[in-house]
Write a protein that holds these residues in place. Structure first.
Motif, short mmCIF file in Angstrom:
data_model
loop_
_atom_site.label_atom_id
_atom_site.label_comp_id
_atom_site.label_asym_id
_atom_site.label_seq_id
_atom_site.Cartn_x
_atom_site.Cartn_y
_atom_site.Cartn_z
N ILE A 42 0.85 -1.19 0.00
CA ILE A 42 0.00 0.00 0.00
C ILE A 42 0.90 1.25 0.00
N PRO A 43 0.64 2.21 -0.89
CA PRO A 43 1.50 3.40 -0.96
C PRO A 43 1.34 4.32 0.25
N ASP A 44 2.18 5.36 0.29
CA ASP A 44 2.21 6.27 1.44
C ASP A 44 0.94 7.11 1.54
N THR A 45 0.27 7.32 0.42
CA THR A 45 -1.03 7.99 0.41
C THR A 45 -1.96 7.21 -0.52
N ILE A 46 -3.25 7.29 -0.25
CA ILE A 46 -4.24 6.58 -1.07
C ILE A 46 -5.36 7.55 -1.44
N ASP A 47 -6.12 7.18 -2.46
CA ASP A 47 -7.26 7.99 -2.89
C ASP A 47 -8.45 7.63 -2.00
N GLU B 112 -1.92 3.16 12.55
CA GLU B 112 -1.23 3.27 11.26
C GLU B 112 -2.21 3.60 10.15
N PHE B 113 -3.37 2.98 10.17
CA PHE B 113 -4.34 3.29 9.13
C PHE B 113 -4.87 4.71 9.28
N ALA B 114 -5.12 5.14 10.51
CA ALA B 114 -5.57 6.51 10.74
C ALA B 114 -4.54 7.52 10.23
N ALA B 115 -3.26 7.24 10.46
CA ALA B 115 -2.20 8.13 9.97
C ALA B 115 -2.17 8.15 8.45
N LEU B 116 -2.39 6.99 7.83
CA LEU B 116 -2.46 6.93 6.37
C LEU B 116 -3.60 7.78 5.84
N VAL B 117 -4.73 7.72 6.51
CA VAL B 117 -5.89 8.52 6.10
C VAL B 117 -5.59 10.01 6.24
N GLU B 118 -4.98 10.41 7.33
CA GLU B 118 -4.67 11.83 7.53
C GLU B 118 -3.67 12.32 6.50
N ARG B 119 -2.64 11.53 6.18
CA ARG B 119 -1.68 11.91 5.14
C ARG B 119 -2.37 12.05 3.79
N PRO C 270 -11.04 0.40 18.50
CA PRO C 270 -10.41 0.70 17.22
C PRO C 270 -11.37 0.64 16.05
N ALA C 271 -12.29 -0.33 16.07
CA ALA C 271 -13.24 -0.44 14.97
C ALA C 271 -14.14 0.79 14.88
N LYS C 272 -14.67 1.20 16.01
CA LYS C 272 -15.57 2.36 16.01
C LYS C 272 -14.84 3.63 15.59
N ARG C 273 -13.63 3.79 16.09
CA ARG C 273 -12.83 4.97 15.73
C ARG C 273 -12.64 5.07 14.23
N GLU D 225 -15.88 5.92 12.26
CA GLU D 225 -16.17 7.35 12.38
C GLU D 225 -15.21 8.18 11.54
N LEU D 226 -13.94 7.79 11.49
CA LEU D 226 -12.96 8.50 10.66
C LEU D 226 -13.31 8.38 9.19
N ALA D 227 -13.76 7.20 8.78
CA ALA D 227 -14.16 7.00 7.39
C ALA D 227 -15.28 7.95 7.01
N ARG D 228 -16.26 8.09 7.87
CA ARG D 228 -17.37 9.00 7.59
C ARG D 228 -16.89 10.44 7.51
N GLU D 229 -16.02 10.80 8.43
CA GLU D 229 -15.50 12.18 8.48
C GLU D 229 -14.75 12.53 7.20
N LYS D 230 -14.03 11.56 6.65
CA LYS D 230 -13.18 11.80 5.48
C LYS D 230 -13.87 11.43 4.16
N GLY D 231 -15.12 11.07 4.23
CA GLY D 231 -15.88 10.82 3.00
C GLY D 231 -15.68 9.46 2.37
N MET D 232 -15.19 8.49 3.14
CA MET D 232 -15.07 7.14 2.63
C MET D 232 -16.38 6.39 2.83
N LYS D 233 -16.70 5.50 1.92
CA LYS D 233 -17.91 4.69 2.03
C LYS D 233 -17.71 3.63 3.10
N VAL D 234 -18.78 3.36 3.86
CA VAL D 234 -18.77 2.28 4.86
C VAL D 234 -19.84 1.26 4.46
N ILE D 235 -19.45 -0.01 4.42
CA ILE D 235 -20.37 -1.09 4.09
C ILE D 235 -20.33 -2.13 5.21
#
Length: 256
Positions: A19-24, A232-239, A63-66, A69-79
């Motif tokens: 996985i790269p340092d940043t993702i779409d 680590e995933f949260a940091a990836l999302v923020e980057r 961790p799952a709930k966090r 919630e981060l996915a929703r904040e950043k506009g990622m789809k949740v299924i």
């Protein structure tokens, strides 16, 4: 680095991460996989205790709930998915031979029961699909792949349980379909081989770093996904979010 990440680095060889340092983020889907009372609520019929240093069912929920919630904040789809059997046994198939008690009408492994429901505090929002499944992989006999294709998903992030059953089968099926899969380790747990009287003769203490949870993560990382901690995933999302904001600002500036 957190104590959990110390263990993750100690017990899982992640040298082949892809996985790269940043993702779409617009092409990233977070899959809330089977976050159900059965295994994750302490009152669940098949509650998962901590074994070999793995998170317990209850410890995986924060961790799952966090991350949801981060996915929703950043506009990622949740299924969301819910695992279980039809109350009348219509879809149990060969599992009924392996686990005869699952054929009982009042089995806690059935859909529509308290055990089969989402843990309290985990509530899908409008626009977040929720589907039932009756096998380990979220792709088996469901519209899950259609949901991902509709959103033009490139990255599939698995948050939930069980790390030895539904997580690896879903990760493998996703990887085989061309998705770049991330498994968030501390948002899930795994049923030990010998809990709940399955075989008391062998129900012994599992050494740190051993057991289904760690072995499954090692296999997942080696073959068909990147394993990360929630931090680590949260940091990836923020980057990624910062990079996309900067790119948008540069495009706006260039257009002036």
């Amino acid at each position: 680095m957190t104590a959990f990440e110390d263990k993750l680095n100690k017990y899982v060889d992640r040298s082949n991460s892809f996985i790269p340092d940043t993702i779409d983020l617009s092409k990233t889907v977070v899959h809330a996989l089977d976050i159900q009372n059965l295994c994750l609520d302490p009152n669940g019929a098949d509650y998962i205790e901590s074994v070999g240093g793995a998170p317990s069912g209850a410890e995986s929920l924060g961790p799952a709930k966090r991350l949801i919630e981060l996915a929703r904040e950043k506009g990622m789809k949740v299924i969301w998915s819910l695992w279980g059997m039809h109350p009348e046994g219509a879809d149990i198939g060969i599992w009924g031979l392996k686990y005869p008690s699952w054929r009982e009408p009042n089995s806690p492994f059935n859909h529509g029961t308290w055990n089969g429901a989402l843990v309290e505090g985990f509530e899908p929002q409008k626009g977040e699909p929720v589907f039932q499944k009756h096998r380990n992989s979220s792709f088996y006999g469901t519209a899950f792949n259609e949901y991902l294709m509709q959103d033009r998903a490139e990255y599939l992030v698995i948050v939930g349980s069980s790390t030895a059953n539904c997580v690896p089968t879903t990760a493998r099926d996703g990887f085989d379909r061309g998705y770049k899969v991330i498994v968030v380790a501390d948002s899930g747990t795994a049923i030990p081989l010998n809990t709940h009287g399955r075989n008391p003769e062998f129900d012994k203490e599992t050494p740190e770093g051993y057991g289904q949870y760690w072995e499954s993560l090692r296999n997942i990382q080696a073959q068909y996904a990147d394993v990360m901690s929630s931090d680590e995933f949260a940091a990836l999302v923020e980057r990624s979010s910062a990079a996309q904001t900067k790119s948008g600002e540069q495009l706006t500036s260039a257009a002036r």
